[in-house]
Write a protein that holds these residues in place. Sequence first.
Motif, short mmCIF file in Angstrom:
data_model
loop_
_atom_site.label_atom_id
_atom_site.label_comp_id
_atom_site.label_asym_id
_atom_site.label_seq_id
_atom_site.Cartn_x
_atom_site.Cartn_y
_atom_site.Cartn_z
N ALA A 1 -9.64 2.90 1.75
CA ALA A 1 -9.13 1.31 1.65
C ALA A 1 -7.78 1.06 2.45
O ALA A 1 -7.78 0.31 3.15
N CYS B 1 -8.37 -8.91 0.18
CA CYS B 1 -9.44 -7.99 -0.60
C CYS B 1 -10.67 -8.94 -0.85
O CYS B 1 -10.58 -9.77 -1.86
N SER C 1 -9.68 4.84 -2.51
CA SER C 1 -8.46 4.42 -2.30
C SER C 1 -7.82 4.71 -0.89
O SER C 1 -7.25 3.86 -0.46
N PHE D 1 -2.46 3.82 -3.57
CA PHE D 1 -2.61 2.72 -4.52
C PHE D 1 -2.30 1.32 -3.41
O PHE D 1 -1.79 1.54 -2.36
N LEU D 2 -2.83 0.38 -3.95
CA LEU D 2 -2.97 -0.93 -3.46
C LEU D 2 -2.22 -1.76 -4.35
O LEU D 2 -2.77 -1.97 -5.61
N VAL E 1 0.83 -1.09 0.17
CA VAL E 1 0.01 -0.18 -0.12
C VAL E 1 1.00 1.22 0.21
O VAL E 1 2.02 1.18 0.73
N CYS F 1 -6.34 3.24 -12.20
CA CYS F 1 -6.46 4.45 -11.07
C CYS F 1 -7.45 5.30 -11.37
O CYS F 1 -8.04 5.73 -12.58
N GLY G 1 -5.80 2.27 -7.39
CA GLY G 1 -5.78 3.33 -6.56
C GLY G 1 -6.59 4.68 -7.23
O GLY G 1 -7.27 4.28 -8.11
N GLY H 1 -11.87 5.79 -6.87
CA GLY H 1 -10.95 5.01 -6.32
C GLY H 1 -11.13 3.54 -5.73
O GLY H 1 -10.36 2.72 -5.79
N SER H 2 -12.39 3.28 -5.45
CA SER H 2 -13.06 1.96 -4.94
C SER H 2 -13.19 1.17 -6.47
O SER H 2 -12.83 0.12 -6.24
N ILE I 1 -10.17 -0.48 -7.67
CA ILE I 1 -9.90 -1.69 -6.73
C ILE I 1 -10.89 -2.78 -7.30
O ILE I 1 -10.37 -3.92 -7.68
#
Lengths: 193, 391
Positions: B331, B241, B328, B221-222, B11, B97, B179, B157-158, B161
């Motif tokens: 998150a 996740c 994100s 970012f993840l 992350v 992104c 992210g 952002g969600s 993911i």
Amino acid sequence: MELLGKGFANKDDKVKNMRRADNFSKMAVSASIKAVTDLDTKNKEKNISIILATQFGPHVTTFKFLDNLLDYSENSVSPTVFSHSVHNAAASYIASALEIIGQTLTITSFIDPLKQAFILADAWLETYQAEKVIICYVEEESAPFTESQLHCNFPSYSKHCFTTGAAAAVVKKGSQIKIPMEVTNPFTFIEEL
Amino acid sequence: MNTTKIFITGVGIISALGNSIEETYGSLSAGKVNLGTLDLFDCNINKPCFKAELPAAPSSSKMRTKELADIAFHQAISQAKILQQDSQNELRIGICCGTTVASQLNNISFYRQFRENRVKSFGPVEQYLAGNISEALVKEHNFSGPGLNVVNACSSGSDAIGIAMSWIDQDICDIVIAGGADELNLVPIAGFNSLGILSDSACKPFDKNRNGLNLGEGAAFLVLERESTAQTRNAQLLAECCSYSTASDAYHLTTPRPDAKGLKTAIEQSLSKANLNIDQIDFINAHGTATKNNDAVEGQLFKKLFNKKTKILSTKGYTGHTLGAAGSIDAVLTILSLQKQWLPKNAGFSEQDPEIGLTPVNKSIDFKAEFALSTSLAFGGQNSAIIFRRI
């Protein structure tokens, strides 16, 4: 994927109950309505998703908002123009017009947004996240972009997209449509499906 | 139910809370609310905001959003041990992104010159063309996977993911770095101000006297991948996740649906995909922007749906609303809380709103949590829900 319907729109299309919307959203809704003619979106078919793909989004409306900022002041801009300059306004209008409560996604890419939309639709259909997907591609030409083309290094894909219009396709699981390595012209691609 | 288990192995985060996950945790632990005045550009709208402090002087050739994205991105790939050679071997690495500002050519100076037919430089257009964050990062790192920007307004952002999970599930990618990033910019500031939803003071999520949101900026970012991929690379699993789901209100462009039907659908579907029941959610990191409408819709649904054991909070009182980055950032903060088994207090809350009937976490607490839900709502009636599990 298998094609269930397709539709096209240009800037002259009139759409009921969208007086306040910008041309970008109107074209997106008009093309989508034409594409779903044979679907019963309001009653039986609930598991429908929307993917709106574009390179440049509603930039004509963004420029209109900048006109607001320059001509008036930061404190007296139009909230309506602002809300339509947000990229996902058009997809939201499609969802409202067709009463679609599934996934609604707007994506941008300068390289190949329509191909990405088809890849994602295929993933959703294969994993039963959607039974049908409306894929809508929209672009709008504007003087700043047309002029900038002469001076800037736009991605080669962009040259096919300096036009105004919308094209929509409704797809379901199947093997009829093969996703090409590259969608050179999104409007032609949907037309030829 | 999800068939592929997907894990987070890295992350990265930058926001008003700090420039790293460590600084972020330090600020949260200390209860710091770094709200300030806008000094990035001339603006007559006198509303407080949450600015991120870039560690180095900003580059004139790069969009600020891209600078923020670069910082969070490098933290994430560093923690996940994604090395330069990974882009050259057989790993298919994609980037997704979320953003709002980076998707628009909104350079006012350029546009003024264009209107007056005296453009001096097309540099701002070049900057915009180079600013599609995902495409730029894919190119810079020579990754072979797709690069896609999600422009779903405040849930981007969600949703990035969620797309990452689809790409891994469908074997389009081995690893996805997902992210969001957004900068403080005059367009959203003037736009949100015109909608009358910017607060004059520190925002108060879920509070009776909430009066709007504070805009913020940042990026997070993840790194998402399968356990087998992570094991092969010797990357540490930070969290699972478990599921993502999203549903549309089909209601209004700027107002959430009052009966919260879309949000309820998204939450129920995410629970179903994760094979969980509602009592298993230990805490919710809510969208909680502190607008009248958003918090009423979210809060009333949470009150109805979840039992009293489930802790609820919004972190917008620490970061502000970071638009395309918000999902994100939320998150990453959710994963941080799961790792630390700790929740910060819901900054800004002091009095329960009788119309909501819910008291969020009102002091920081240590507690045992296995599953957490993060929700995002957006312009256009978008509702997204992600469930994470502690490792």
